[in-house]
Design a protein around this motif. Structure first.
Motif, PDB file in Angstrom:
ATOM      1  N   TYR A  78      45.885 -35.637 -25.740  1.00  0.00           N
ATOM      2  CA  TYR A  78      45.594 -34.716 -24.649  1.00  0.00           C
ATOM      3  C   TYR A  78      44.634 -35.447 -23.736  1.00  0.00           C
ATOM      4  O   TYR A  78      43.641 -35.986 -24.202  1.00  0.00           O
ATOM      5  N   MET A  79      44.906 -35.452 -22.455  1.00  0.00           N
ATOM      6  CA  MET A  79      44.014 -36.164 -21.529  1.00  0.00           C
ATOM      7  C   MET A  79      43.716 -35.318 -20.320  1.00  0.00           C
ATOM      8  O   MET A  79      44.596 -34.651 -19.779  1.00  0.00           O
ATOM      9  N   SER A  80      42.442 -35.362 -19.892  1.00  0.00           N
ATOM     10  CA  SER A  80      42.060 -34.708 -18.651  1.00  0.00           C
ATOM     11  C   SER A  80      41.364 -35.739 -17.789  1.00  0.00           C
ATOM     12  O   SER A  80      40.474 -36.450 -18.272  1.00  0.00           O
ATOM     13  N   TRP A  81      41.749 -35.813 -16.530  1.00  0.00           N
ATOM     14  CA  TRP A  81      41.064 -36.703 -15.597  1.00  0.00           C
ATOM     15  C   TRP A  81      40.019 -35.871 -14.873  1.00  0.00           C
ATOM     16  O   TRP A  81      40.365 -34.948 -14.129  1.00  0.00           O
ATOM     17  N   LEU A  82      38.768 -36.178 -15.157  1.00  0.00           N
ATOM     18  CA  LEU A  82      37.689 -35.371 -14.583  1.00  0.00           C
ATOM     19  C   LEU A  82      36.910 -36.177 -13.554  1.00  0.00           C
ATOM     20  O   LEU A  82      36.767 -37.394 -13.674  1.00  0.00           O
ATOM     21  N   THR A  83      36.389 -35.465 -12.545  1.00  0.00           N
ATOM     22  CA  THR A  83      35.502 -36.086 -11.573  1.00  0.00           C
ATOM     23  C   THR A  83      34.236 -35.243 -11.495  1.00  0.00           C
ATOM     24  O   THR A  83      34.310 -34.009 -11.448  1.00  0.00           O
ATOM     25  N   VAL A  84      33.098 -35.911 -11.523  1.00  0.00           N
ATOM     26  CA  VAL A  84      31.828 -35.203 -11.380  1.00  0.00           C
ATOM     27  C   VAL A  84      31.356 -35.379  -9.938  1.00  0.00           C
ATOM     28  O   VAL A  84      31.353 -36.485  -9.407  1.00  0.00           O
ATOM     29  N   LEU A 102      31.072 -39.704 -10.693  1.00  0.00           N
ATOM     30  CA  LEU A 102      31.609 -40.216 -11.950  1.00  0.00           C
ATOM     31  C   LEU A 102      33.053 -39.754 -12.095  1.00  0.00           C
ATOM     32  O   LEU A 102      33.386 -38.613 -11.785  1.00  0.00           O
ATOM     33  N   LYS A 103      33.891 -40.692 -12.562  1.00  0.00           N
ATOM     34  CA  LYS A 103      35.284 -40.344 -12.834  1.00  0.00           C
ATOM     35  C   LYS A 103      35.598 -40.802 -14.245  1.00  0.00           C
ATOM     36  O   LYS A 103      35.226 -41.908 -14.622  1.00  0.00           O
ATOM     37  N   LYS A 104      36.232 -39.956 -15.021  1.00  0.00           N
ATOM     38  CA  LYS A 104      36.574 -40.391 -16.371  1.00  0.00           C
ATOM     39  C   LYS A 104      37.766 -39.605 -16.888  1.00  0.00           C
ATOM     40  O   LYS A 104      37.885 -38.407 -16.645  1.00  0.00           O
ATOM     41  N   ALA A 105      38.645 -40.319 -17.582  1.00  0.00           N
ATOM     42  CA  ALA A 105      39.752 -39.648 -18.264  1.00  0.00           C
ATOM     43  C   ALA A 105      39.285 -39.375 -19.687  1.00  0.00           C
ATOM     44  O   ALA A 105      39.016 -40.297 -20.445  1.00  0.00           O
TER      45      ALA A 105
END
Lengths: 464, 357
Positions: A240-246, A254-257
Motif C-alpha cells: 500500500y503506498m501513499s504519496w504525501l506532501t507536507v 517535504l514529499k515522501k511516498a
C-alpha cells in the motif's frame, strides 16, 4: 509507620502478590476483547456464563473497566504499585551491593587459600622472577590486571574484574521504570489520531482516536496519490503506498511516498499507512495510456461519460460504466467482486464514423483487455481521486525515552546474565629450591566456565 | 529434491530418533545411543538443507523472503532450534538420556503441523510483515522459545526425580501436568482421525473441530466417556508415576545437573526473549502500526511469559529457592510460552470468532 510501609514495599511477598494480580488481570484482558462493541462481548459472556447471568456480569465488569482494562484506574494503580515495589526493593538492597562492588580486592592470608572451591597448587622449577612474570601474564590473559604484594615468603598477586556487573540488576530494574516513564510521557503529551485523505485533498488537522475531536497539526498534509499493488494476479496485497506532501505556510517542504513499515515523520508527528478505501460518490479521473498501432503513446485523463479518439484510426471510445473490481466468471461474464478498488475497470463503447463497432471492459490488472482488435492499446493506468488513504497520525515524545529504556535493559540483562564479578589470587612461594604457586579464585556467577578457563590457563603454565 | 522432501526426511529422522532414544533409555545399550545421535544429527542436517532450499525457492518464485513468516515455518524453525540446543547439550554434558524428552517435543511439534493442516505453501508477505525486523524478531523469539522448551524438559525430569510420595503436591503437579499434556495430544489425534481422515473435512481443524471428537462431542455419552477416560488417564499417571522415575533414575542424571540446566537455559533464553521478542517486537510495531505497545493478546501474553521467567529468576537468585519450587515455576513458564505462541493464535481469536457468530 513509614518504616512499616517501607518494609511492606520492600518485601518479595508484596512483589509476588502484585505480580499475580497483574498477570491474572492481563489474562482476563486478553480474553475480553478490549475497546470493542459491547454487543460482541455480551455474546462472549453469554457463552461463558449463560444467558441469565451474562447481563449482570457484563454490567459489573463494565463498571470495573474490564472493557478498556489496561487503561482503567485500578490496572494503572497496580502498575504504579509494582514500580514502587521495584524502586524500594532496589534502594533497600543497593547499599550492600555498593559495598561489595566498590571494595578493592585485598590480598588473602596465605592460610585461607583453600577457602574458595576454585583452587589449584602447582610446583615449578626455575627462576623466581621468570615464574612471577609468567603468572602475571597468565592473569592478564584471563583479563585481570593484578596488583603485587611482596612478602617474606615470596609474593602474592591479586585482582578482580567486572565488579560493575553487580549493578546489572539495578540497571535492569531502573530501565523498567524508564520505559514506564516514557509510556506515561506518551500518554500525557502525545497524540493518537487518524486522518483520512482522499487523493488530491489536504488537511491541517488530524482527528483524535478517543473522541474524534480535531487536532491542529501546524502544517498541512496533502495526499497526491494512493496505490495498492498485488501479488501477481491474486488479490493478496503486496504494497500500500501513499504519496504525501507536507506544506508549511503554503510552501511544499517535504514529499515522501509512505508504505506500511515506512512512515513519514515531520515536526514530531508520524504518519503511518494504516487503511484505505473508496470515496463514495466521487467522480475521480480515469487515466488512460492510449497507443495507436502505428502512433505515439498519449496519456489522457477522463471521466465516466467522456469520449476520446484514437489518433489516426478514426475510432472513438465512449466510457459508459465503471467497476471498482472487475472479474470474469467461468462463463466469461463480468461481475464486480468488491467495492474496494482491487481491479478498476471501465466499459468502453467504440464507434467508427458514428457507427457502433464493438464494446467491452478494459481492466487495470488484465492486460489482455487493453488490446483492441486492430492492435491499438488502451490501458487503464490509474483512477485518481476515487480512493482515500487512511493515515494513523501519532505524536509520542515519550518514545525515545522508551527506546532508551529498552537499550538500557539490554545492557543490564547482558551484565546480569553474561558477566560476573570475578576475583583471582596467586601466591608464589620459594621452598626448598622449587617454587610453589597457589591459585584461588571466586566468582558470583557462571562458576563452571570460569573454573574451566582458569584450569586451562594453569595447565599451559605447567607445560613451560 | 525440494524443501519438502528434505523436510520429510528430517521428520522421519526425528521420529526414528525419538524411538531410538526411548529404546536407549530402556535397554541402556550404547550402540543404540550412538545410532540415536547419528539419526538426530542427520535429521538436523536434512532440515537445515530444507530451510535453505525453502529460502532459495521463495526467491525463485519471485517472493524472496526468509522462511519464518507463518505458523508452519515458525514451528519448523522452533524444532530446528530445539534440536540444535539439544545436540549442544548432549555434546557438552556427554549425556543422551535427555534426548528421550526432547525428541518427543520435536515430534509433537511436527505432528501438530499435519494435525492442524497448516498451509505449507510459500506464501507472499502481507505489507505489514515486509520489514527487516522480521528476521531478528522471529529468530530470536524462537531461539528463546527453544531454550525455554529445554528448561521445561529438564524441570519436568527434575520433578519426576525429586518427588516420591503420591500425596506430595509437587508429585501431584507433575502427574497432572503430564497427564493433561497427554490428554490434549490424544484428543487432538482423535479429532484428526475423525474429521480429517474419516470425514475428509476441509474446514480448519483447530477452529472448527477442536476436541469435538471427544471432550466437546455433540453426543452426551461420548463427552461423558471422554471426560471419565481423561480423569482415568491422569489417575494412571499419578498412580504409576514412579515407573517413569525408575526409568529416569537409571541414567546418570543428577538432580543438581537438571536444576543447573533448567537455570542455564532460562538465563540464556530470558535476555534473548527480552531483546528479540519484546523490544524488537515493540520497535517493529512502532514502525508498522504506529504503536510500540497496544496490549493486544499476543503482546500481553508475551509479557505474562516474561513475568513468569522473571519470577523464576528472582525466586532462584534472590530468595535462594532451589529445587522443586522453582522447577514448578519453570514448567508453568513454558505452559505460558506455548499459550503465547499457539494458544493466542488458535484459541483467543477463535474465542472471539465464536463470539461474533
Amino acid at each position: 509507620m513509614l518504616d512499616k510501609i517501607w518494609k511492606i514495599f520492600s518485601s518479595v511477598k508484596t512483589a509476588v502478590i502484585l505480580f499475580s494480580f497483574i498477570a491474572l488481570s492481563s489474562i482476563i484482558g486478553t480474553v475480553i476483547e478490549q475497546n470493542l462493541d459491547p454487543e460482541k462481548n455480551i455474546v462472549l459472556f453469554k457463552k461463558i456464563f449463560g444467558e441469565e447471568l451474562a447481563p449482570q456480569v457484563f454490567k459489573i465488569s463494565y463498571s470495573l473497566g474490564f472493557m478498556d482494562m489496561y487503561h482503567s484506574w485500578w490496572f494503572l494503580t497496580l502498575l504504579f504499585l509494582f514500580c514502587s515495589n521495584l524502586v524500594i526493593c532496589s534502594i533497600d538492597r543497593l547499599p550492600g551491593i555498593y559495598r561489595i562492588a566498590s571494595e578493592p580486592v585485598k590480598p588473602l592470608d596465605p592460610d585461607s587459600f583453600g577457602k574458595f572451591s576454585i583452587r589449584k597448587e602447582i610446583k615449578l622449577k626455575g627462576d623466581y622472577d621468570n615464574i612471577k612474570y609468567s603468572v602475571i601474564s597468565l592473569m592478564k590473559k584471563l583479563g585481570f590486571r593484578p596488583e603485587t604484594l611482596d612478602a617474606a615468603y615470596g609474593c602474592q598477586l591479586f585482582a578482580q574484574k567486572q565488579a560493575y556487573s553487580r549493578y546489572g540488576v539495578y540497571m535492569t530494574h531502573l530501565s523498567v521504570i524508564i520505559i514506564l516513564v516514557g509510556a506515561v510521557i506518551g500518554i500525557l503529551f502525545g497524540f493518537d489520531g487518524y486522518l483520512s485523505l482522499p487523493e488530491g485533498t489536504e488537511s491541517n488537522v488530524a482527528y483524535a482516536r478517543k473522541d474524534s475531536s480535531g487536532h491542529p497539526l501546524g502544517f498541512t498534509v496533502r495526499c497526491d496519490d494512493f496505490s495498492i499493488q498485488f501479488y501477481g494476479t491474486s488479490d493478496k496485497p503486496s504494497e500500500y503506498m501513499s504519496w504525501l506532501t507536507v506544506l508549511k505556510d503554503g510552501k511544499e517542504v517535504l514529499k515522501k511516498a509512505i508504505e506500511v513499515n515506512d512512515p513519514l515523520r515531520y515536526e514530531g508527528y508520524t504518519f503511518y499507512q494504516s487503511s484505505y478505501g473508496p470515496v463514495p460518490d466521487s467522480e475521480g479521473i480515469l487515466i488512460f495510456r492510449v497507443k495507436p498501432k502505428d502512433g505515439a503513446v498519449d496519456d489522457v485523463g477522463l471521466r465516466v461519460g467522456d469520449a476520446f479518439e484514437i489518433e489516426g484510426a478514426g475510432l472513438k471510445g465512449h466510457i459508459t460504466d465503471f467497476s471498482p473490481a472487475l472479474a470474469f466468471d467461468k462463463d466469461g461474464q463480468p461481475y464486480t467482486y468488491t467495492e474496494m478498488m482491487n481491479n478498476p475497470a471501465v466499459y468502453i463503447e467504440f464507434t467508427e464514423d458514428g457507427q457502433e463497432k464493438y464494446s467491452g471492459w478494459v481492466a487495470k490488472r488484465y492486460p489482455q483487455t487493453w488490446l483492441l482488435p486492430e492492435g491499438h492499446i488502451v490501458e487503464l493506468v490509474d483512477n485518481w481521486g476515487k480512493q482515500y488513504t487512511g493515515l494513523q497520525v501519532r505524536k509520542d515524545p515519550g518514545v525515545w525515552v522508551v527506546y532508551f529504556g529498552c537499550f538500557m535493559i539490554t545492557v543490564g540483562l547482558y551484565a546480569t546474565f553474561f558477566m560476573s564479578h570475578k576475583k583471582i589470587w596467586a601466591l608464589i612461594r620459594m621452598e626448598k629450591g622449587q617454587i610453589t604457586v597457589n591459585f584461588t579464585a571466586n566468582t558470583n556467577k557462571n562458576k563452571v566456565a570460569f573454573e574451566r578457563n582458569i584450569y586451562k590457563a594453569i595447565e599451559s603454565l605447567e607445560k613451560i | 529434491m525440494g524443501n519438502s522432501d528434505f523436510f520429510g526426511l528430517a521428520t522421519i529422522g526425528y521420529i526414528i530418533a525419538m524411538m531410538a532414544y526411548i529404546a536407549y533409555l530402556i535397554f541402556r545399550n550404547n550402540s543404540i545411543g550412538v545410532a540415536a545421535t547419528v539419526i538426530t544429527t542427520a535429521g538436523f542436517i536434512s532440515q537445515t538443507i530444507a530451510f535453505i532450499l525453502r529460502w532459495v525457492e521463495s526467491y525463485e518464485m519471485g517472493i524472496g523472503r526468509a522462511p519464518l513468516t507463518n505458523l508452519y515455518e515458525s514451528l519448523v524453525f522452533f524444532v530446528w532450534c530445539l534440536i540444535l540446543g539439544y545436540l549442544i547439550i548432549e555434546f557438552k554434558y556427554k549425556n543422551r538420556s535427555f534426548g528421550a524428552f526432547i525428541t518427543p517435543i520435536a515430534g509433537v511439534a511436527l505432528g501438530f503441523i499435519d494435525l492442524t493442516g497448516l498451509s505449507k505453501e510459500i506464501e507472499p508477505l502481507v505489507p505489514a510483515l515486509q520489514s527487516n525486523w522480521l528476521l531478528a524478531h522471529v529468530t530470536m523469539s524462537f531461539i528463546a522459545y527453544s531454550a525455554f522448551g529445554l528448561s521445561f524438559a529438564s524441570a519436568m525430569m527434575y520433578l519426576v526425580l525429586k518427588t516420591d510420595k503420591r500425596n506430595e503436591s509437587a508429585y501431584i503437579f507433575w502427574t497432572i501436568a503430564g497427564g493433561v499434556f497427554a490428554i490434549i495430544l490424544i484428543a487432538m489425534g482423535l479429532d484428526f482421525i475423525k474429521f480429517k481422515i474419516l470425514a475428509h473435512s476441509t474446514e480448519e481443524l483447530i477452529r472448527n473441530h477442536l476436541f469435538k471428537a471427544t471432550l466437546r462431542s455433540s453426543s452426551g455419552a461420548v463427552t461423558a466417556v471422554s471426560w471419565i477416560a481423561s480423569l482415568f488417564l491422569i489417575f494412571v499417571t499419578w498412580r504409576y508415576g514412579h515407573v517413569l522415575k525408575k526409568i529416569i533414575e537409571s541414567f546418570d542424571l543428577t538432580t543438581d545437573l537438571l536444576d543447573e540446566l533448567t537455570y542455564k537455559t532460562i538465563a540464556m533464553g530470558f535476555p534473548i526473549f527480552t531483546l528479540g521478542g519484546l523490544i524488537f517486537g515493540a520497535i517493529w510495531a512502532d514502525q508498522a502500526w504506529g504503536v510500540y505497545w497496544s496490549w493486544d493478546p499476543k503482546e500481553t501474553w508475551s509479557l505474562i511469559t516474561w513475568f513468569f521467567y522473571a519470577f523464576y529468576l528472582h525466586a532462584r537468585l534472590m530468595r535462594g529457592w532451589k529445587g522443586i519450587k522453582v522447577a514448578i515455576v519453570a514448567v508453568i513458564g513454558f505452559i505460558a510460552v506455548i499459550f503465547t505462541y499457539l494458544g493466542v493464535n488458535l484459541f483467543l481469536s477463535g474465542l472471539h470468532s465464536y463470539g461474533s457468530l
